[in-house]
Design an enzyme around this catalytic site. Structure first.
Site, PDB file in Angstrom:
ATOM      1  N   ASP A  14       0.818  -1.218   0.000  1.00 55.56           N
ATOM      2  CA  ASP A  14       0.000   0.000   0.000  1.00 55.56           C
ATOM      3  C   ASP A  14       0.853   1.269   0.000  1.00 55.56           C
ATOM      4  O   ASP A  14       2.004   1.258   0.437  1.00 55.56           O
ATOM      5  CB  ASP A  14      -0.913  -0.022   1.233  1.00 55.56           C
ATOM      6  CG  ASP A  14      -2.036   1.000   1.122  1.00 55.56           C
ATOM      7  OD1 ASP A  14      -2.451   1.314  -0.017  1.00 55.56           O
ATOM      8  OD2 ASP A  14      -2.492   1.494   2.172  1.00 55.56           O
ATOM      9  N   ASN A  16       1.086   3.471  -2.857  1.00 58.09           N
ATOM     10  CA  ASN A  16       1.550   3.901  -4.191  1.00 58.09           C
ATOM     11  C   ASN A  16       1.017   5.283  -4.572  1.00 58.09           C
ATOM     12  O   ASN A  16       1.763   6.145  -5.057  1.00 58.09           O
ATOM     13  CB  ASN A  16       1.064   2.931  -5.270  1.00 58.09           C
ATOM     14  CG  ASN A  16       1.726   1.573  -5.177  1.00 58.09           C
ATOM     15  OD1 ASN A  16       2.711   1.418  -4.462  1.00 58.09           O
ATOM     16  ND2 ASN A  16       1.191   0.604  -5.893  1.00 58.09           N
ATOM     17  N   GLY A  17      -0.297   5.452  -4.372  1.00 53.04           N
ATOM     18  CA  GLY A  17      -0.933   6.703  -4.784  1.00 53.04           C
ATOM     19  C   GLY A  17      -0.366   7.896  -4.034  1.00 53.04           C
ATOM     20  O   GLY A  17       0.002   8.924  -4.630  1.00 53.04           O
ATOM     21  N   TRP A  19       2.473   8.070  -2.514  1.00 49.80           N
ATOM     22  CA  TRP A  19       3.889   8.233  -2.882  1.00 49.80           C
ATOM     23  C   TRP A  19       3.995   9.159  -4.101  1.00 49.80           C
ATOM     24  O   TRP A  19       4.812  10.076  -4.127  1.00 49.80           O
ATOM     25  CB  TRP A  19       4.500   6.859  -3.208  1.00 49.80           C
ATOM     26  CG  TRP A  19       5.960   6.879  -3.533  1.00 49.80           C
ATOM     27  CD1 TRP A  19       6.997   6.722  -2.664  1.00 49.80           C
ATOM     28  CD2 TRP A  19       6.554   7.071  -4.834  1.00 49.80           C
ATOM     29  NE1 TRP A  19       8.196   6.796  -3.334  1.00 49.80           N
ATOM     30  CE2 TRP A  19       7.957   7.014  -4.660  1.00 49.80           C
ATOM     31  CE3 TRP A  19       6.051   7.279  -6.121  1.00 49.80           C
ATOM     32  CZ2 TRP A  19       8.862   7.151  -5.723  1.00 49.80           C
ATOM     33  CZ3 TRP A  19       6.934   7.426  -7.176  1.00 49.80           C
ATOM     34  CH2 TRP A  19       8.318   7.371  -6.966  1.00 49.80           C
ATOM     35  N   HIS A  31       1.906   3.487  -8.956  1.00 46.08           N
ATOM     36  CA  HIS A  31       1.709   2.063  -9.264  1.00 46.08           C
ATOM     37  C   HIS A  31       2.842   1.546 -10.153  1.00 46.08           C
ATOM     38  O   HIS A  31       3.328   0.430  -9.975  1.00 46.08           O
ATOM     39  CB  HIS A  31       0.364   1.837  -9.953  1.00 46.08           C
ATOM     40  CG  HIS A  31      -0.818   2.159  -9.078  1.00 46.08           C
ATOM     41  ND1 HIS A  31      -0.910   1.729  -7.780  1.00 46.08           N
ATOM     42  CD2 HIS A  31      -1.943   2.880  -9.318  1.00 46.08           C
ATOM     43  CE1 HIS A  31      -2.047   2.161  -7.253  1.00 46.08           C
ATOM     44  NE2 HIS A  31      -2.685   2.867  -8.162  1.00 46.08           N
ATOM     45  N   SER A  59      -7.814  -5.547  -4.634  1.00 45.49           N
ATOM     46  CA  SER A  59      -8.867  -6.096  -3.767  1.00 45.49           C
ATOM     47  C   SER A  59     -10.234  -6.005  -4.445  1.00 45.49           C
ATOM     48  O   SER A  59     -10.409  -5.264  -5.420  1.00 45.49           O
ATOM     49  CB  SER A  59      -8.904  -5.312  -2.445  1.00 45.49           C
ATOM     50  OG  SER A  59      -9.443  -4.023  -2.658  1.00 45.49           O
ATOM     51  N   TRP A  63     -12.293  -2.300  -7.088  1.00 40.62           N
ATOM     52  CA  TRP A  63     -13.121  -2.096  -8.284  1.00 40.62           C
ATOM     53  C   TRP A  63     -13.768  -0.722  -8.278  1.00 40.62           C
ATOM     54  O   TRP A  63     -14.167  -0.216  -9.322  1.00 40.62           O
ATOM     55  CB  TRP A  63     -14.223  -3.169  -8.359  1.00 40.62           C
ATOM     56  CG  TRP A  63     -13.695  -4.478  -8.858  1.00 40.62           C
ATOM     57  CD1 TRP A  63     -13.619  -5.642  -8.165  1.00 40.62           C
ATOM     58  CD2 TRP A  63     -13.166  -4.746 -10.149  1.00 40.62           C
ATOM     59  NE1 TRP A  63     -13.056  -6.620  -8.941  1.00 40.62           N
ATOM     60  CE2 TRP A  63     -12.775  -6.099 -10.167  1.00 40.62           C
ATOM     61  CE3 TRP A  63     -12.976  -3.993 -11.303  1.00 40.62           C
ATOM     62  CZ2 TRP A  63     -12.199  -6.709 -11.283  1.00 40.62           C
ATOM     63  CZ3 TRP A  63     -12.407  -4.587 -12.414  1.00 40.62           C
ATOM     64  CH2 TRP A  63     -12.025  -5.921 -12.392  1.00 40.62           C
ATOM     65  N   ARG A  65     -12.415   2.046  -7.821  1.00 47.39           N
ATOM     66  CA  ARG A  65     -11.487   3.112  -8.266  1.00 47.39           C
ATOM     67  C   ARG A  65     -11.789   3.542  -9.707  1.00 47.39           C
ATOM     68  O   ARG A  65     -12.437   2.801 -10.458  1.00 47.39           O
ATOM     69  CB  ARG A  65     -10.055   2.600  -8.175  1.00 47.39           C
ATOM     70  CG  ARG A  65      -9.669   2.318  -6.732  1.00 47.39           C
ATOM     71  CD  ARG A  65      -8.179   2.208  -6.576  1.00 47.39           C
ATOM     72  NE  ARG A  65      -7.874   1.966  -5.173  1.00 47.39           N
ATOM     73  CZ  ARG A  65      -6.699   2.111  -4.624  1.00 47.39           C
ATOM     74  NH1 ARG A  65      -5.679   2.495  -5.365  1.00 47.39           N
ATOM     75  NH2 ARG A  65      -6.501   1.879  -3.348  1.00 47.39           N
ATOM     76  N   LEU A 125       9.575 -21.462  -3.621  1.00 46.56           N
ATOM     77  CA  LEU A 125       8.636 -20.504  -3.039  1.00 46.56           C
ATOM     78  C   LEU A 125       7.262 -20.537  -3.734  1.00 46.56           C
ATOM     79  O   LEU A 125       7.180 -20.553  -4.955  1.00 46.56           O
ATOM     80  CB  LEU A 125       9.223 -19.082  -3.189  1.00 46.56           C
ATOM     81  CG  LEU A 125       8.402 -17.935  -2.632  1.00 46.56           C
ATOM     82  CD1 LEU A 125       8.489 -17.892  -1.111  1.00 46.56           C
ATOM     83  CD2 LEU A 125       8.870 -16.598  -3.214  1.00 46.56           C
ATOM     84  N   ARG A 177       2.108  -4.541   6.295  1.00 41.03           N
ATOM     85  CA  ARG A 177       1.425  -3.546   5.470  1.00 41.03           C
ATOM     86  C   ARG A 177       2.317  -2.326   5.359  1.00 41.03           C
ATOM     87  O   ARG A 177       2.738  -1.762   6.370  1.00 41.03           O
ATOM     88  CB  ARG A 177       0.079  -3.140   6.063  1.00 41.03           C
ATOM     89  CG  ARG A 177      -0.660  -2.128   5.158  1.00 41.03           C
ATOM     90  CD  ARG A 177      -2.017  -1.715   5.691  1.00 41.03           C
ATOM     91  NE  ARG A 177      -2.710  -0.882   4.710  1.00 41.03           N
ATOM     92  CZ  ARG A 177      -3.966  -1.024   4.322  1.00 41.03           C
ATOM     93  NH1 ARG A 177      -4.709  -1.973   4.837  1.00 41.03           N
ATOM     94  NH2 ARG A 177      -4.505  -0.212   3.418  1.00 41.03           N
ATOM     95  N   ARG A 183      -4.539  -1.377   9.114  1.00 34.86           N
ATOM     96  CA  ARG A 183      -5.759  -2.180   8.961  1.00 34.86           C
ATOM     97  C   ARG A 183      -5.491  -3.314   7.976  1.00 34.86           C
ATOM     98  O   ARG A 183      -4.477  -3.308   7.271  1.00 34.86           O
ATOM     99  CB  ARG A 183      -6.938  -1.309   8.497  1.00 34.86           C
ATOM    100  CG  ARG A 183      -6.679  -0.535   7.226  1.00 34.86           C
ATOM    101  CD  ARG A 183      -7.936   0.247   6.805  1.00 34.86           C
ATOM    102  NE  ARG A 183      -7.616   1.142   5.706  1.00 34.86           N
ATOM    103  CZ  ARG A 183      -7.323   2.430   5.844  1.00 34.86           C
ATOM    104  NH1 ARG A 183      -7.322   2.985   7.052  1.00 34.86           N
ATOM    105  NH2 ARG A 183      -7.030   3.171   4.791  1.00 34.86           N
TER     106      ARG A 183
END
Ligand code: IPE
Ligand code: IPE
Ligand code: MG
Length: 251
Positions: A14, A16-17, A19, A31, A59, A63, A65, A125, A177, A183
């Site tokens: 979380d 990106n925006g 930033w 992004h 998530s 949708w 956005r 992995l 996070r 959260r």
């Protein structure tokens, strides 16, 4: 190196925006920059000895956005698949996308399917992208599938776990996070019941292998009690039990 005790690490990527906005850029720039970090963190998780890394990429709530932002996120997923395919296969990584991918373009869907197929027998992995994913949705889907297949039978914790999208991942040991918010935002709700939580102020595009390693080292030292008492107290309580017998009887 001692064996890594945090087998399943999950990350909410979380920030990106914010930033981008703090640098007077459009959110999508964040992004783009954020997507460049992903392969480094995957490599680091592998080197640290994690068995599974689950990354929250989109998530069910995302949708809502703007279409332009959603389109960019779709394109970045496609780019990742094209760019990282050979490295994923070379590094023995098992790749899976978990969530509702039905609205992705056909080309992206086929890239996912082919990478999932070609990496399915890899033994390294387990890298999972949660895309179009929601924890509540996953639990409801698992429950409905169980009821359909087992009419009249009672659901148990073990059975529900086995009906999740990726039961082989098991419980989350460490949930990180980035971006400063504290959260879970509907990520891996069932699997994180006993996860160690770590929130960092660092926004995803600034997250580094070094910080990731430090978090893992820091959290590895925490004692995980799973409802019990700490192990040293457990030993002394066995000795005390004999001495305390009278007190307990008189309660
Ligand atoms: C996380 O960054 C990426 C996705 C949700 C896809 P955000 O886009 O949520 O960035 P912030 O939280 O608004 O800064
Ligand atoms: C969570 O981030 C989802 C992903 C990182 C993919 P959000 O930015 O969507 O979460 P909220 O809306 O701030 O809770
Ligand atoms: Mg966010």
């Amino acid at each position: 190196m001692t064996e890594m005790n945090l087998k399943h690490i999950a990350i909410i990527m979380d920030g990106n925006g914010r930033w981008a906005q703090s640098r007077s850029h459009e959110r999508i720039w964040g992004h783009i920059r954020g997507s460049r970090i992903v392969s480094k963190i995957v490599e680091e998780a592998d080197e640290l000895g994690a068995k599974a890394l689950t990354l929250y990429a989109f998530s069910t709530e995302n949708w809502s956005r703007p279409v332009g932002e959603v389109t960019v996120l779709f394109k970045l997923l496609k780019k990742f698949l094209l760019k990282e395919r050979s490295r994923i296969l070379k590094n023995n990584i098992q790749f899976t996308v978990m969530g509702d991918t039905s609205k992705l373009p056909d080309k992206t869907k086929s890239l996912i399917a082919s990478l999932e197929e070609d990496s399915k027998n890899n033994t390294g992995l387990m890298l999972t992208f949660a895309f179009g994913y929601g924890g509540r949705d996953e639990i409801v889907q698992a429950t409905n599938k169980f009821i359909k297949e087992n009419p009249g039978k009672e659901l148990t914790e073990e059975l529900l776990q086995s009906y999740l999208l990726m039961p082989q991942l098991g419980d989350v040991d460490l949930l990180i996070r980035t971006g400063g918010d504290q959260r879970i935002s509907n990520f891996l709700l069932w699997q994180s019941a006993y996860a160690e939580l770590y929130f960092t102020e660092t926004k995803w595009p600034d997250f580094t292998r070094g910080e990731f390693r430090k978090i893992v080292e820091f959290v590895s030292k925490r004692e995980r009690r799973f409802g019990n008492i700490c192990s040293s107290d457990l030993e002394s309580s066995k000795l005390m039990a004999v001495e305390n017998k009278e007190t307990i009887t008189n309660l």
